[in-house]
Design a protein around this motif. Structure first.
Motif, PDB file in Angstrom:
ATOM      1  N   PRO A 217       0.832  -1.200   0.000  1.00  0.00           N
ATOM      2  CA  PRO A 217       0.000   0.000   0.000  1.00  0.00           C
ATOM      3  C   PRO A 217       0.869   1.254   0.000  1.00  0.00           C
ATOM      4  O   PRO A 217       2.092   1.178   0.145  1.00  0.00           O
ATOM      5  N   VAL A 218       0.232   2.400  -0.124  1.00  0.00           N
ATOM      6  CA  VAL A 218       0.972   3.652  -0.159  1.00  0.00           C
ATOM      7  C   VAL A 218       1.755   3.846   1.131  1.00  0.00           C
ATOM      8  O   VAL A 218       1.417   3.282   2.181  1.00  0.00           O
ATOM      9  N   SER A 219       2.792   4.631   1.054  1.00  0.00           N
ATOM     10  CA  SER A 219       3.568   4.959   2.245  1.00  0.00           C
ATOM     11  C   SER A 219       2.667   5.604   3.285  1.00  0.00           C
ATOM     12  O   SER A 219       1.728   6.338   2.953  1.00  0.00           O
ATOM     13  N   GLY A 220       2.957   5.345   4.559  1.00  0.00           N
ATOM     14  CA  GLY A 220       2.149   5.926   5.625  1.00  0.00           C
ATOM     15  C   GLY A 220       2.336   5.167   6.919  1.00  0.00           C
ATOM     16  O   GLY A 220       3.220   4.315   7.046  1.00  0.00           O
ATOM     17  N   ARG A 221       1.471   5.495   7.877  1.00  0.00           N
ATOM     18  CA  ARG A 221       1.526   4.865   9.201  1.00  0.00           C
ATOM     19  C   ARG A 221       0.420   3.820   9.296  1.00  0.00           C
ATOM     20  O   ARG A 221      -0.737   4.101   8.981  1.00  0.00           O
ATOM     21  N   TYR A 222       0.784   2.620   9.756  1.00  0.00           N
ATOM     22  CA  TYR A 222      -0.153   1.513   9.831  1.00  0.00           C
ATOM     23  C   TYR A 222      -0.101   0.858  11.206  1.00  0.00           C
ATOM     24  O   TYR A 222       0.952   0.810  11.840  1.00  0.00           O
ATOM     25  N   GLY A 223      -1.253   0.341  11.641  1.00  0.00           N
ATOM     26  CA  GLY A 223      -1.320  -0.441  12.862  1.00  0.00           C
ATOM     27  C   GLY A 223      -1.378  -1.919  12.514  1.00  0.00           C
ATOM     28  O   GLY A 223      -2.223  -2.338  11.715  1.00  0.00           O
ATOM     29  N   ALA A 224      -0.469  -2.707  13.085  1.00  0.00           N
ATOM     30  CA  ALA A 224      -0.435  -4.123  12.749  1.00  0.00           C
ATOM     31  C   ALA A 224      -1.739  -4.824  13.110  1.00  0.00           C
ATOM     32  O   ALA A 224      -2.236  -5.650  12.356  1.00  0.00           O
ATOM     33  N   ARG A 225      -2.312  -4.481  14.274  1.00  0.00           N
ATOM     34  CA  ARG A 225      -3.548  -5.146  14.689  1.00  0.00           C
ATOM     35  C   ARG A 225      -4.685  -4.824  13.724  1.00  0.00           C
ATOM     36  O   ARG A 225      -5.499  -5.685  13.398  1.00  0.00           O
ATOM     37  N   SER A 226      -4.739  -3.600  13.244  1.00  0.00           N
ATOM     38  CA  SER A 226      -5.782  -3.219  12.291  1.00  0.00           C
ATOM     39  C   SER A 226      -5.626  -3.986  10.986  1.00  0.00           C
ATOM     40  O   SER A 226      -6.624  -4.412  10.372  1.00  0.00           O
ATOM     41  N   LEU A 227      -4.405  -4.177  10.550  1.00  0.00           N
ATOM     42  CA  LEU A 227      -4.161  -4.930   9.331  1.00  0.00           C
ATOM     43  C   LEU A 227      -4.606  -6.382   9.490  1.00  0.00           C
ATOM     44  O   LEU A 227      -5.148  -6.982   8.559  1.00  0.00           O
ATOM     45  N   LEU A 228      -4.396  -6.935  10.669  1.00  0.00           N
ATOM     46  CA  LEU A 228      -4.797  -8.326  10.898  1.00  0.00           C
ATOM     47  C   LEU A 228      -6.314  -8.453  10.916  1.00  0.00           C
ATOM     48  O   LEU A 228      -6.866  -9.424  10.370  1.00  0.00           O
ATOM     49  N   VAL A 229      -6.997  -7.481  11.513  1.00  0.00           N
ATOM     50  CA  VAL A 229      -8.455  -7.543  11.597  1.00  0.00           C
ATOM     51  C   VAL A 229      -9.087  -7.409  10.220  1.00  0.00           C
ATOM     52  O   VAL A 229     -10.086  -8.073   9.900  1.00  0.00           O
ATOM     53  N   SER A 230      -8.488  -6.573   9.360  1.00  0.00           N
ATOM     54  CA  SER A 230      -9.082  -6.305   8.057  1.00  0.00           C
ATOM     55  C   SER A 230      -8.642  -7.313   6.997  1.00  0.00           C
ATOM     56  O   SER A 230      -9.068  -7.246   5.848  1.00  0.00           O
TER      57      SER A 230
END
Length: 231
Positions: A217-230
């Motif tokens: 995905p585009v550069s930016g700030r991500y939360g690992a837990r959010s990525l796992l949920v989605s």
């Protein structure tokens, strides 16, 4: 095979990421201060049939940073830099009115200054890669105000901003600041030794990092837990 450099690669999240990437065939350069522990992690990663170079040293040492990137070059280049090495600045964490200034300087030196120094060393081979990527390990404390987490959070917030500006300045790269969430690591135990709560293992968030590498995905700030949920 793609090549990754991981700082703080001997244990905790660094080790978990190293093993996760090794299982996918990545060649690795791992850096950490404790040579014996680092060598053990390197052997674990090598069991997957990948090439692993262990480079013991302190990320605040410019010579060590140069050696990390040189080792990646000997493996064929550099596709991924994971800036994971980190210190708290005070162990256990304390309120700002008692925070040792020397500890804050140390946190900024390791978490921010050394991270930028390593990026500067790594930019030429990353630019040459078809999938050049920088991941800096952030923290919820960089974005939220938690008592006693002020010094560490300030350092991580500065790291987030460096990553955001790097993404603007280097549009050909992917630059992600990733908040892995609470984990069962030595760092967290040192931060709040009396907390006594159960925390997830670092291995539990590795799929989130692999998803980023797969989907880019585009550069930016991500939360690992959010990525796992989605997912």
């Amino acid at each position: 095979m793609p090549v990754a450099v991981i700082t703080g690669g001997s244990k905790g999240l660094g080790r978990a990421l190293a093993l996760g990437l090794a299982a996918r065939g990545w060649d690795l350069v791992l850096g950490a201060r404790t040579a014996a522990v680092l060598a053990g992690t390197a052997r674990e990663a090598e069991a997957y049939g990948t090439r692993v170079v262990a480079v013991p040293g302190d990320v605040t040492d410019a010579g060590h940073r140069t050696e990390l990137i040189a080792a990646a070059g000997r493996l064929g280049g550099l596709d991924l830099l994971v800036s994971n090495a980190s210190v708290l600045g005070a162990e256990p964490l304390v309120r700002l009115d008692a925070h040792p200034l020397a500890g804050l300087r140390a946190a900024l030196e390791v978490n921010v200054v050394a991270a930028l120094g390593l990026v500067q060393e790594a930019l030429p081979p990353l630019r040459a890669s078809a999938a050049g990527t920088v991941i800096v390990i952030s923290s919820e404390a960089a974005a939220e105000a938690y008592e006693t987490w002020g010094g560490y959070g300030a350092a991580k917030a500065a790291l987030d901003q460096l990553a955001a500006v790097l993404a603007v300045e280097e549009p050909g790269l992917r630059v992600w600041a990733v908040d892995p969430g609470d984990m069962d690591t030595d760092l967290h135990t040192a931060a709040v030794p009396a907390e006594g709560e159960h925390r997830p293992a670092p291995e539990s968030v590795v799929p989130a990092f692999l998803r980023l590498l797969d989907e880019r995905p585009v550069s930016g700030r991500y939360g690992a837990r959010s990525l796992l949920v989605s997912a």
